[in-house]
Enzyme design. Structure first.
Site, PDB file in Angstrom:
ATOM      1  N   ARG A 158       0.847  -1.201   0.000  1.00 27.99           N
ATOM      2  CA  ARG A 158       0.000   0.000   0.000  1.00 27.99           C
ATOM      3  C   ARG A 158       0.875   1.242   0.000  1.00 27.99           C
ATOM      4  NH1 ARG A 158      -2.784   0.142   4.881  1.00 27.99           N
ATOM      5  NH2 ARG A 158      -4.055   1.829   4.088  1.00 27.99           N
TER       6      ARG A 158
ATOM      7  N   LYS B 152       3.212  -7.170  12.267  1.00 24.29           N
ATOM      8  CA  LYS B 152       2.444  -7.395  11.042  1.00 24.29           C
ATOM      9  C   LYS B 152       2.673  -8.792  10.474  1.00 24.29           C
ATOM     10  CE  LYS B 152       1.379  -5.093   6.669  1.00 24.29           C
ATOM     11  NZ  LYS B 152       1.120  -3.793   6.047  1.00 24.29           N
TER      12      LYS B 152
ATOM     13  N   ARG C 180      -0.273   5.013  20.002  1.00 17.61           N
ATOM     14  CA  ARG C 180       0.590   5.848  20.847  1.00 17.61           C
ATOM     15  C   ARG C 180       0.987   5.050  22.073  1.00 17.61           C
ATOM     16  NH1 ARG C 180      -2.528  10.186  22.975  1.00 17.61           N
ATOM     17  NH2 ARG C 180      -4.428   9.321  22.114  1.00 17.61           N
TER      18      ARG C 180
HETATM   19  C1  BTN Z   1       0.421  -3.781   2.391  1.00 15.93           C
HETATM   20  O1  BTN Z   1       1.213  -2.875   2.103  1.00 15.93           O
HETATM   21  O2  BTN Z   1       0.144  -4.021   3.567  1.00 15.93           O
HETATM   22  C2  BTN Z   1      -0.238  -4.585   1.305  1.00 15.93           C
HETATM   23  C3  BTN Z   1       0.676  -5.666   0.805  1.00 15.93           C
HETATM   24  C4  BTN Z   1       0.060  -6.538  -0.288  1.00 15.93           C
HETATM   25  C5  BTN Z   1       1.054  -7.523  -0.844  1.00 15.93           C
HETATM   26  C6  BTN Z   1       0.437  -8.501  -1.773  1.00 15.93           C
HETATM   27  S1  BTN Z   1       1.488  -9.854  -2.143  1.00 15.93           S
HETATM   28  C7  BTN Z   1       0.390 -10.400  -3.370  1.00 15.93           C
HETATM   29  C8  BTN Z   1      -0.099  -9.170  -4.102  1.00 15.93           C
HETATM   30  N1  BTN Z   1       0.818  -8.807  -5.153  1.00 15.93           N
HETATM   31  C9  BTN Z   1       1.430  -7.653  -4.919  1.00 15.93           C
HETATM   32  O3  BTN Z   1       2.280  -7.122  -5.659  1.00 15.93           O
HETATM   33  N2  BTN Z   1       1.010  -7.136  -3.749  1.00 15.93           N
HETATM   34  C10 BTN Z   1       0.001  -7.980  -3.138  1.00 15.93           C
END
Ligand code: BTN
Length: 258
Positions: free
Chosen positions: A59, A124, A257
């Protein structure tokens, strides 16, 4: 390492009813990004998996670290008959499906950090990236899940992270996990145009790891502090400010926080 991804093995864990809406399962030893592949080549209902991604997308333009043979890099292309007015809620609903699927695999203690990060004990475990196809009636749902990756290994991930292996203390079968995700995700997608928003709001509460926590919200240029108090029926984050007012956010970066 664990077993290789296999379309046949994934199918063996699915019955006919589970598979409504599913088309082909495409598995690649290496792709730049499964989302990119599904956007360019996928058809409605196609799943794309890769053992490794060389340019995994996260993201907000971030990179998603995608080492070979250990994790899940999953994309599903889904087509709606018409654009659902509540399409922005799809990424939250996908988060619910992943959380439920892990529960089905007897993995516990995880939760969702709004809008759609999968967390375990403050670290995460996975993330979700939705990318819409031109007309918005088609989407690619991307899920990245740290499965058998070992925390402590050399990694450039810039935030605390964990893996299912670290959580359960053993390697997991990734084909079983893909099937478990499809079993939860496909029914959510089929029902999504008629989403019961009040029910969604209640379902979300079960997984909400931010609820009642003091948080800092970065939205555009604005930074606000308050206490997270769940989501509204549109999936927006509710933040109780110090003066008692409640503000809602449809997109923002949230940190807890200390
Ligand atoms: C995030 O940033 O939290 C979202 C990550 C999403 C990763 C997945 S892996 C499969 C799919 N292909 C990608 O290039 N991204 C998503």
């Amino acid at each position: 390492m664990g077993n290789n991804l296999s379309a046949d093995e994934i199918r063996q864990h699915l019955d006919v009813a589970d598979s409504v809406g599913l088309r082909d399962i495409h598995i690649f030893p290496e792709l730049d990004s499964t989302n990119r592949w599904a956007l360019q080549h996928g058809q409605c209902g196609d799943v794309c998996l890769a053992e490794q991604q060389t340019a995994g997308r996260g993201r907000r333009g971030r990179q998603w670290e995608s080492p070979a043979g250990v994790n899940l890099y999953f994309s599903l292309r889904w087509c709606f008959a018409q654009v659902p007015t509540h399409l922005p809620m799809l990424s939250l609903v996908t988060g619910l499906a992943v959380a439920e699927a892990l529960d089905d695999c007897a993995i516990h203690g995880h939760g969702l950090k709004w809008p759609n990060d999968v967390y375990h004990t403050g670290k995460k475990l996975g993330g979700i990236l939705l990318e819409a196809v031109g007309t918005l009636d088609q989407v690619v749902i991307g899920i990245g899940l740290n499965v058998n990756m070992q925390p402590g290994t050399n990694s450039s991930i810039d935030q605390p992270w964990t893996s299912l292996r670290a959580v359960v203390g053993a390697n997991l079968d990734r084909n079983l996990l893909v099937a478990a995700i499809l079993k939860r995700l496909l029914p959510h997608l089929r029902a999504f145009p008629q989403l019961d928003m009040a029910q969604f709001q209640r379902d979300w509460q079960r997984w909400d790891i931010l609820a009642n926590s003091p948080v800092r919200v970065l939205s555009g240029n604005e930074v606000l502090e308050g206490v997270a108090c769940g989501v509204d029926s549109q999936g927006q984050l509710r933040l109780a400010l110090n003066d008692g007012l409640v503000k809602v956010f449809s997109s923002a970066d949230v940190s807890v926080r200390m």
